[in-house]
Write a protein that holds these residues in place. Structure first.
Motif, PDB file in Angstrom:
ATOM      1  N   ASN A  94      -0.600  11.411  20.619  1.00 23.15           N
ATOM      2  CA  ASN A  94       0.387  10.316  20.260  1.00 23.15           C
ATOM      3  C   ASN A  94       0.135   9.659  19.055  1.00 23.15           C
ATOM      4  O   ASN A  94       0.886   8.756  18.495  1.00 23.15           O
ATOM      5  CB  ASN A  94       0.318   9.323  21.506  1.00 23.15           C
ATOM      6  N   HIS A  95      -1.405   9.453  18.795  1.00 28.38           N
ATOM      7  CA  HIS A  95      -1.489   8.555  17.563  1.00 28.38           C
ATOM      8  C   HIS A  95      -2.413   9.260  16.554  1.00 28.38           C
ATOM      9  O   HIS A  95      -2.472   8.922  15.602  1.00 28.38           O
ATOM     10  CB  HIS A  95      -2.945   7.586  18.078  1.00 28.38           C
ATOM     11  N   GLY A  96      -2.555  10.535  16.782  1.00 32.51           N
ATOM     12  CA  GLY A  96      -3.301  11.327  15.471  1.00 32.51           C
ATOM     13  C   GLY A  96      -4.478  10.772  15.370  1.00 32.51           C
ATOM     14  O   GLY A  96      -5.361  10.368  16.187  1.00 32.51           O
ATOM     15  N   ARG A  97      -4.836  10.542  14.033  1.00 30.53           N
ATOM     16  CA  ARG A  97      -6.270   9.862  13.661  1.00 30.53           C
ATOM     17  C   ARG A  97      -5.850   8.519  13.232  1.00 30.53           C
ATOM     18  O   ARG A  97      -6.641   7.794  12.739  1.00 30.53           O
ATOM     19  CB  ARG A  97      -6.682  10.981  12.475  1.00 30.53           C
ATOM     20  N   ASP A  98      -4.716   7.940  13.524  1.00 33.14           N
ATOM     21  CA  ASP A  98      -4.618   6.422  13.128  1.00 33.14           C
ATOM     22  C   ASP A  98      -5.480   5.534  13.839  1.00 33.14           C
ATOM     23  O   ASP A  98      -5.982   4.590  13.160  1.00 33.14           O
ATOM     24  CB  ASP A  98      -3.133   6.159  13.459  1.00 33.14           C
ATOM     25  N   LEU A  99      -6.109   5.696  15.171  1.00 32.55           N
ATOM     26  CA  LEU A  99      -7.009   4.915  15.744  1.00 32.55           C
ATOM     27  C   LEU A  99      -8.087   4.667  14.954  1.00 32.55           C
ATOM     28  O   LEU A  99      -8.854   3.711  15.075  1.00 32.55           O
ATOM     29  CB  LEU A  99      -7.139   5.218  17.242  1.00 32.55           C
ATOM     30  N   LEU A 100      -8.555   5.852  14.449  1.00 36.05           N
ATOM     31  CA  LEU A 100     -10.013   5.690  13.658  1.00 36.05           C
ATOM     32  C   LEU A 100     -10.050   4.806  12.581  1.00 36.05           C
ATOM     33  O   LEU A 100     -11.208   4.357  12.019  1.00 36.05           O
ATOM     34  CB  LEU A 100     -10.437   7.429  13.095  1.00 36.05           C
ATOM     35  N   ASP A 101      -8.887   4.626  11.736  1.00 34.60           N
ATOM     36  CA  ASP A 101      -9.032   3.737  10.877  1.00 34.60           C
ATOM     37  C   ASP A 101      -8.729   2.011  11.073  1.00 34.60           C
ATOM     38  O   ASP A 101      -8.821   1.190  10.422  1.00 34.60           O
ATOM     39  CB  ASP A 101      -7.787   3.817   9.848  1.00 34.60           C
ATOM     40  N   MET A 102      -8.434   1.744  12.552  1.00 33.44           N
ATOM     41  CA  MET A 102      -8.508   0.632  13.025  1.00 33.44           C
ATOM     42  C   MET A 102      -9.774  -0.025  13.503  1.00 33.44           C
ATOM     43  O   MET A 102     -10.695   0.767  13.913  1.00 33.44           O
ATOM     44  CB  MET A 102      -7.360   0.482  14.194  1.00 33.44           C
ATOM     45  N   PRO A 103      -9.751  -1.467  13.380  1.00 26.06           N
ATOM     46  CA  PRO A 103     -11.152  -2.206  14.023  1.00 26.06           C
ATOM     47  C   PRO A 103     -10.831  -2.232  15.421  1.00 26.06           C
ATOM     48  O   PRO A 103      -9.805  -1.842  15.793  1.00 26.06           O
ATOM     49  CB  PRO A 103     -11.107  -3.291  13.245  1.00 26.06           C
TER      50      PRO A 103
END
Length: 586
Positions: A217-226
């Motif tokens: 659902n999020h791909g790698r986007d969550l890795l870039d979030m605090p």
């Protein structure tokens, strides 16, 4: 008809006559007068303490008063013998001519037999399971789940309006730990090497699908979030998945809930119900600032050595006053629990039953104190503690589940032995007694395995009903037709004993419902099965006692009526316990 209720009325009529004759004062209370089955069947079918209860207000020795009551009861055509026992108990032996009327009633009432109106439609909230939504259900949760569900069934059968509720602990630190554990599996799903699961996180494989869903659902986007940004997103996804898994696990045991109440909802949505509850207690003068001495024995996780906001629990029977707000400004678990029970009361529940694990026994007094304070003793809370379950296989302890990582899951147990055996065995011991569950024993086909013994009785009765059609093809084995059989022909001691046992069912249901003890029904079904198996075995040894008697159609019809009534009560009792009544065993 409850046999006990009927004859209790006869006893009260005799007491009324004594009042009319001036032997007993008019204002003497009859509330303590009971009618019960003697422990020793040789003492009769029923026993009453009427003379014992009324002796003091009458100023007459109990046995003397009993002598006045005996002839009045003996005149009843349904009573064969009345005797005085001990200091003044009165034992009643019912006539053999009475028992066919009980059997006829069972056959005519069918599935309504034993249902009661004692609940009078009273709203009862039964909260059970309420496990933290951080993983699959384990076998400890299983016992509380089965107990709560069977108790809800029992109360509904006895005429209460029951709501089955699950309290979702989704506001504590443990759900943040769940989110961090799921985030680790998310990284794993993206191909990262996560190594060993760090101490303090949940290690089970059950979070792998959650990680894969997050990656999809999020791909790698969550890795870039605090963390502050991804934590609520991951937490919501993980909680939804865990609750779906829990519901699925419970469904495998035939367990459902009417309400899933979120702890987080108490403080979300713009209105803080916990703060409102504390304010409510404050207006009653039950909140103050103070410090508490350290608890004796096991340390209370909510105790802090500082001045804090306290609830005056000792004014309502608790051992000490209780803190409501932690040093970091968050609410204690107790404060949230008070608000939750206040919400139940505001929803119209004055009768509440909570099913808790053994590790929560210390919270009973404080919760009872809080509810008494909030509702001014209008609400009643009964906390039922379910003790631990120890798993064995042929006497050897069972090791942990690979899927869960740290414990044996509920689903592991159900998948191995089936829902019926699990439910019955979890209920075949009082809830507050430890339980040993042996996989080998619960699948053993012997009298030592209660669930098999009871299921076998129902299957054996079903077999008799099938077989009678081969000899008498036109014989209607429906209850209403069998009720018209010549039931007076049932006169063997074992036949009468079985009818007596069947007659106890309504009283067992009411007693178990009032005491909140479904295990009583399990014990009763085992005894009923024993009486039926005993009668079947007598037919093997004495052909004239067989259920199907080729040369006598009417005698066969009467005996089939007894078999059908037995099968009906077995099915009703198993249904309350949530166990399928099987028609064949393989």
């Amino acid at each position: 008809m409850d046999v006990f209720v009927g004859f209790h009325g006869h006893v009260l009529a005799a007491v009324q006559q004594l009042k009319h004759d001036g032997v007993v004062p008019d204002d003497a209370s009859v509330e303590g007068i009971t009618l019960s089955a003697p422990k020793d069947p040789t003492h009769g079918d029923l026993a009453t303490n009427a003379a014992m209860v009324l002796a003091k207000p009458a100023g007459v020795p109990p046995r003397k008063l009993a002598e006045r009551i005996v002839p009045m009861l003996a005149s009843d055509p349904g009573i064969d013998k009345v005797e005085i026992a001990g200091p003044g108990f009165i034992n009643l032996t019912l006539s053999r001519a009475f028992w066919p009327s009980v059997l006829r009633m069972v056959l005519e009432q069918g599935d309504a037999y034993g249902r009661s109106a004692i609940g009078k439609g009273e709203a009862v909230n039964v909260e059970y399971v309420s496990a933290n939504p951080t993983g699959p259900m384990h076998v400890g949760h299983c016992r509380g789940a089965v107990f709560g569900d069977a108790l809800a069934n029992l109360l509904a059968f006895a005429g209460y309006d029951v709501t089955r509720e699950y309290y979702v602990n989704d506001a504590g630190a443990q759900v943040d730990v769940l989110a961090r554990s799921a985030f680790l599996r998310y990284r794993e799903a993206l191909g990262q090497d996560i190594g060993d699961i760090p101490e303090g996180l949940y290690p089970g494989d059950y979070l792998k699908p959650v990680g894969e869903s997050l990656a999809s659902n999020h791909g790698r986007d969550l890795l870039d979030m605090p963390e502050a940004e991804w934590l609520p997103l991951v937490r919501a996804t993980a909680l939804k998945a865990m609750l779906a898994m829990i519901e699925d696990d419970l469904a495998s045991l035939g367990i459902r809930h009417d309400v899933f109440f979120s702890e987080r909802s108490l403080t979300d949505g713009g209105h803080d119900e916990v703060a409102a509850t504390i304010a409510d207690l404050k207006t009653k003068g039950l909140i103050y600032k103070g410090s508490l001495p350290p608890p004796k024995g096991k340390v209370d996780e909510e105790w802090e050595d500082r001045e804090q906001l306290l609830f005056r629990a000792t004014e309502f029977g608790d051992d000490q006053d209780r803190p409501l707000i932690k040093s970091d400004g968050s609410y204690t678990y107790f404060a949230s629990d008070i608000a939750y029970h206040r919400d139940k009361f505001r929803r119209g529940f004055k009768s509440m039953i909570d099913v808790w694990g053994a590790d929560h026994a210390g919270h009973i007094k404080r919760m009872g104190a809080a509810l008494a304070a909030l509702t001014e003793n209008e609400a009643d809370l009964d906390v039922k503690i379910c003790q631990l379950v120890r798993l064995f296989r042929a006497g050897e302890p069972v090791k942990m589940s690979k899927r869960a990582g740290t414990f044996v899951t509920l689903r592991d147990v159900v998948d191995e032995v089936g829902a019926g055996p699990v439910r019955f065995m979890m209920l075949y011991r009082k809830n507050d007694a430890p339980l040993d569950f042996d996989f080998a024993k619960v699948t053993e086909q012997s009298r030592d395995n209660p669930v098999f013994y009871v299921q076998y009785a129902h299957a054996r009765a079903s077999s008799v009903l099938r077989n009678v059609r081969e000899m008498f093809e036109d014989l209607d084995v429906g209850g209403s037709d069998l009720a018209r059989a010549d039931l007076d022909r049932l006169n063997d001691d074992a036949e009468i004993a079985l009818i007596r046992r069947i007659a106890q069912f309504p009283r067992i249901v009411e007693g178990a419902a009032q005491a909140h003890e479904p295990h009583r029904l399990g014990f009763y079904l085992y005894d009923l099965a024993g009486d039926f198996h005993g009668l079947w075995n007598r037919g093997k040894d004495l052909p004239q006692l067989r259920f199907i008697y080729e040369s006598d159609r009417e005698l066969t019809r009467a005996r089939i009526a007894l078999v059908a009534a037995t099968q009906r009560v077995l099915a009703l009792g198993l249904g309350i316990l949530g166990v399928q009544a099987v028609h064949e065993l393989h």
